[in-house]
Design an enzyme around this catalytic site. Structure first.
Site, PDB file in Angstrom:
ATOM      1  N   GLU A 144       0.898  -1.159   0.000  1.00  0.00           N
ATOM      2  CA  GLU A 144       0.000   0.000   0.000  1.00  0.00           C
ATOM      3  C   GLU A 144       0.934   1.205   0.000  1.00  0.00           C
ATOM      4  OE1 GLU A 144      -1.170   2.899   0.743  1.00  0.00           O
ATOM      5  OE2 GLU A 144      -2.709   2.696   2.302  1.00  0.00           O
ATOM      6  N   GLU A 153       4.385   8.444  -4.140  1.00  0.00           N
ATOM      7  CA  GLU A 153       5.237   7.953  -3.055  1.00  0.00           C
ATOM      8  C   GLU A 153       6.242   6.925  -3.553  1.00  0.00           C
ATOM      9  OE1 GLU A 153       2.676   6.846   0.244  1.00  0.00           O
ATOM     10  OE2 GLU A 153       2.123   8.945   0.550  1.00  0.00           O
TER      11      GLU A 153
HETATM   12  N1  SAH Z   1       0.977  -1.183   4.931  1.00  0.00           N
HETATM   13  C1  SAH Z   1       0.479  -0.272   5.946  1.00  0.00           C
HETATM   14  C2  SAH Z   1       1.141   1.071   5.879  1.00  0.00           C
HETATM   15  C3  SAH Z   1       1.069   1.789   4.547  1.00  0.00           C
HETATM   16  S1  SAH Z   1       1.857   3.369   4.561  1.00  0.00           S
HETATM   17  C4  SAH Z   1      -1.015  -0.188   5.839  1.00  0.00           C
HETATM   18  O1  SAH Z   1      -1.535  -0.488   4.789  1.00  0.00           O
HETATM   19  O2  SAH Z   1      -1.689   0.206   6.793  1.00  0.00           O
HETATM   20  C5  SAH Z   1       3.254   3.079   3.554  1.00  0.00           C
HETATM   21  C6  SAH Z   1       4.502   2.718   4.342  1.00  0.00           C
HETATM   22  O3  SAH Z   1       5.453   2.273   3.424  1.00  0.00           O
HETATM   23  C7  SAH Z   1       5.147   3.862   5.085  1.00  0.00           C
HETATM   24  O4  SAH Z   1       5.336   3.444   6.415  1.00  0.00           O
HETATM   25  C8  SAH Z   1       6.507   4.059   4.394  1.00  0.00           C
HETATM   26  O5  SAH Z   1       7.521   4.402   5.323  1.00  0.00           O
HETATM   27  C9  SAH Z   1       6.761   2.712   3.808  1.00  0.00           C
HETATM   28  N2  SAH Z   1       7.540   2.609   2.548  1.00  0.00           N
HETATM   29  C10 SAH Z   1       7.288   3.258   1.386  1.00  0.00           C
HETATM   30  N3  SAH Z   1       8.103   2.836   0.407  1.00  0.00           N
HETATM   31  C11 SAH Z   1       8.884   1.867   0.951  1.00  0.00           C
HETATM   32  C12 SAH Z   1       9.914   1.038   0.408  1.00  0.00           C
HETATM   33  N4  SAH Z   1      10.244   1.089  -0.870  1.00  0.00           N
HETATM   34  N5  SAH Z   1      10.517   0.173   1.259  1.00  0.00           N
HETATM   35  C13 SAH Z   1      10.142   0.094   2.557  1.00  0.00           C
HETATM   36  N6  SAH Z   1       9.174   0.843   3.113  1.00  0.00           N
HETATM   37  C14 SAH Z   1       8.539   1.717   2.315  1.00  0.00           C
END
Ligand code: SAH
Length: 691
Positions: A144, A153
């Site tokens: 996500e 993002e």
């Molecule tokens: N999966 C959770 C949080 C989603 S928010 C849910 O659905 O509730 C997205 C998260 O991904 C954030 O915490 C961000 O720090 C992390 N993130 C984004 N790109 C990333 C990457 N390439 N590798 C590791 N973490 C990542």
């Protein structure tokens, strides 16, 4: 690891970057982020769970072990869903250390520590192999990583890398695919956030029109997306010119390419008009069948009545480089260009196919006129607000004399031009580091308005050609202001230039007031509210992290990507319907003519039963007798709170540590008592509420 945190300093008007060390308390960052809102997004959570269950079943039906890679695990939620759905093992990757630590605790608390391994790395750093972070490649990819613009993002490069190095060919992806939709509209309201309209000034010697430099006309602006709650936008604010069409889609179960590309669709306008804006949103199909769909479609498109309010995913407004007249039924081509992180649009008349194709360039738009770098979108809206301009015109007419010597202190302001047309025949002085000289040139005023490139404390008599200032004006507006009261920097600048003012100087605005309204939110409370359990998983660890900082007004955060300043709690309240007024009051009055005189007021009682979630704060500037500019509440239409807010200003929102709820009028606390103090040394306001 060093972290820089932005903070506006209202006493200097500057944005300061404070270096924080690795012990920096990230709770504030987390509280401000959108994690809580995501956990409250029932529609999203339920559909992810359904999609994950379906993917695990498909893998199991093939007789394979279900090995999940969850990129960006946050709280660990999606990995816990996968483990509950029967996955054999989950690799939960999270780059943000405080979140990875929280995920470890949450996974442990929910009893999944033997099924889920939290890896505190960026996914592109994750290794696979017997000694690697992952034993083997995964066959289920859960993520996500989407923002309102879908790709902002970094979802595309992350997927591209994951398919190359971390997952098996033919893996199941949840979501399976994302689709981006667009609709062409005409909207004076939205267009006013991107272009400066001619400003009409009724002067004594006839009407004057302030025009913008020609470079502004076809400047493509900046590539940052304008994300708003389109669901709250009144339908009278825009005219639909085309049907909704699919612009592009991304299949996440196949290798993804992140390199720049473009997509083109043919549109047949359903109405003639001026094409100005592309509205856009996306949906995600959690499984290949498309049966589990989570959509951001706005109210006029969505067929179901079930509506999920969410703040972490909204809708996008894209400005076309210039407005283009379109005729009903006469086909046009719309091109979406994208790089790894952003999308932008072009519209072309359907002439020769080849000619059109050749004309599509993929480079990201760059502001050529400088105005889009100087003015953000709300600022464009303010300058285009004729009603607001009228207040400045009226008050300037009251205070200006033909021999007035004016000094204007504000960023990128039109006030010097107004002052010139309204009778100040002397040269005007305009003091600020940020200005827009092309603008004065376009209006042939270079010799009438002198720009002083110096900070107020460095102003000398030679800058002013030995003249004394008889009228000091400011909107006030400063680009570094992050909270409503940061524009009080005008007050500090006014103090710094005191020695250059005549003894009977007129200061405009003469005073400013801070207003506060205690409110019940229908939806916004979610972004700061604990959620306890989410789809049956205990996420209280997260609540505790958010709660620690719920009492504070958050400090500044600058998003480098968006090139615009954002404050988590600064909100466009006009795009937030259903806010119920509980208590409405002026809290502080700042006398700008004199030095640092602040008057406080007592709070009025809470009027009716209901909930109080927090306080909304905004400023009002009193320009001259009976003339003021309000940056917040314009009008309360009824006591249920259909308030009319200034649509071109963001207001500050302060959340109480707990919700005050009164069941009957009898058990009402007589008032929310508060202490709000303005610290003249720091220019900051400290707040404490007693509930
Ligand atoms: N999966 C959770 C949080 C989603 S928010 C849910 O659905 O509730 C997205 C998260 O991904 C954030 O915490 C961000 O720090 C992390 N993130 C984004 N790109 C990333 C990457 N390439 N590798 C590791 N973490 C990542």
């Amino acid at each position: 690891m060093k972290t820089f945190c932005g903070r506006a300093n209202p006493t200097t008007g500057a944005l300061e970057w404070l270096e924080e060390d690795e012990n920096y308390d990230y709770h504030q960052e987390i509280a401000r982020s959108r994690y809580a809102d995501m956990l409250h997004d029932k529609d999203r959570n339920v559909k992810y769970y359904q999609g994950i269950r379906a993917a695990v079943s498909r893998v199991k039906e093939r007789g394979e072990k279900a090995i999940v890679l969850d990129i960006g695990t946050g709280t660990g939620l999606l990995s816990m869903m996968a483990a509950s759905a029967g996955a054999d093992f989950c690799y939960a990757v999270e780059v943000f250390k405080p979140m990875a630590n929280a995920a470890v605790k949450i996974v442990e608390k929910n009893g999944f520590h033997d099924k889920i391994k939290v890896i505190n790395k960026h996914s592109t750093e994750v290794t696979v192999g017997p000694d690697g972070d992952m034993q083997c490649r995964a066959n289920i990819l859960v993520t996500e990583l989407f923002d309102t613009e879908l790709i902002g993002e970094g979802a595309l490069p992350t997927y591209e890398h994951a398919h190359k190095y971390l997952v098996q060919e033919g893996c199941e992806a949840v979501p399976h695919r994302a689709t981006v939709y667009v609709q062409l509209v005409e909207s004076k309201r939205m267009w006013s956030w991107n272009k400066l309209f001619p400003v009409h000034v009724e002067a004594e010697d006839g009407e004057k029109i302030i025009v913008s430099p020609s470079e502004m006309e076809d400047c493509p602006g900046v590539p940052s997306v304008c994300d708003i709650q389109l669901n709250q936008m009144p339908s009278s604010d825009f005219t639909i010119l085309s049907d909704v069409v699919t612009m592009f889609s991304v299949d996440f179960s196949k290798p993804v390419r992140s390199t720049s590309t473009s997509y083109r669709v043919q549109l047949e306008p359903v109405k003639s008009g001026k094409a100005q804006i592309v509205l856009s949103w996306w949906d995600i199909d959690m499984d290949p069948s498309g049966m589990i769909n989570c959509t951001m479609a706005p109210y006029w498109v969505k067929s179901t009545s079930a509506f999920q309010w969410r703040d972490h995913w909204m809708q996008c407004v894209y400005f076309l480089p210039n407005e283009e007249p379109v005729l009903q039924g006469e086909k046009v081509y719309l091109t979406a260009c994208r790089d790894e992180y952003s999308v932008w649009y072009k519209l072309q008349k359907a002439r020769g196919e080849e000619e059109n194709k050749a004309a599509v360039r993929v480079e990201s738009p760059v502001c050529r006129c400088q105005a889009h770098l100087l003015w953000n979108r709300p600022r464009f809206g303010q300058l285009n607000d004729q009603n607001r301009t009228r207040q400045y015109i009226k008050s300037l007419m009251k205070v200006l004399k033909t021999d007035s010597v004016c000094l204007c202190i504000s960023d990128g302001s039109l006030l010097p031009v107004l002052a010139h047309y309204l009778g100040a025949k002397q040269v005007q002085y305009f003091l600020m580091l940020l200005f827009f000289s092309k603008f004065f040139k376009a209006n042939n005023l270079e010799d009438k308005i002198k720009i002083i490139e110096a900070r107020p404390e460095l102003l000398t008599s030679s800058h002013l050609e030995d003249k004394k200032i008889s009228v000091l004006v400011g909107e006030p507006f400063f680009t570094t202001s992050l909270l409503p009261w940061h524009n009080l920097y005008f007050w500090y600048a006014r103090t710094a230039v005191t020695s250059h003012l005549t003894s009977n100087v007129t200061v405009l605005p003469q005073s400013a007031s801070l207003h506060m309204m205690i409110v019940e939110f229908q939806d916004l409370w979610r972004i700061r509210s604990p959620c306890g359990t989410c789809e049956g998983f205990d996420v209280q660890t997260m609540d505790d992290m958010i709660k620690v900082r719920r009492l504070k007004i958050v400090s500044a955060q600058v998003s480098a990507k968006q090139n615009e300043t954002h404050l988590g709690l600064k909100k466009y309240l006009w795009l937030l319907k259903n806010l119920y007024v509980r208590q409405n009051t002026i809290v502080l009055v700042f006398k700008l003519l004199v030095l640092y005189k602040v008057t406080g007021f007592d709070p009025p009682p809470l009027p009716s039963k209901g909930k109080s979630h927090g306080a909304v704060l905004w400023m009002e500037y009193h320009l001259a007798a009976d003339i003021s500019v309000n940056t917040g509440l314009m009008q309360i239409s009824n006591e249920k709170g259909n308030c009319e807010w200034n649509p071109n200003c963001k207001q500050a929102v302060y959340f109480f540590s707990s919700v005050i709820e009164s069941e009957t009028p009898l058990d009402l606390p007589s008032a929310v008592t508060y202490a709000i103090n303005f610290n003249t040394k720091t220019g900051e306001i400290a707040m404490d509420f007693k509930l």
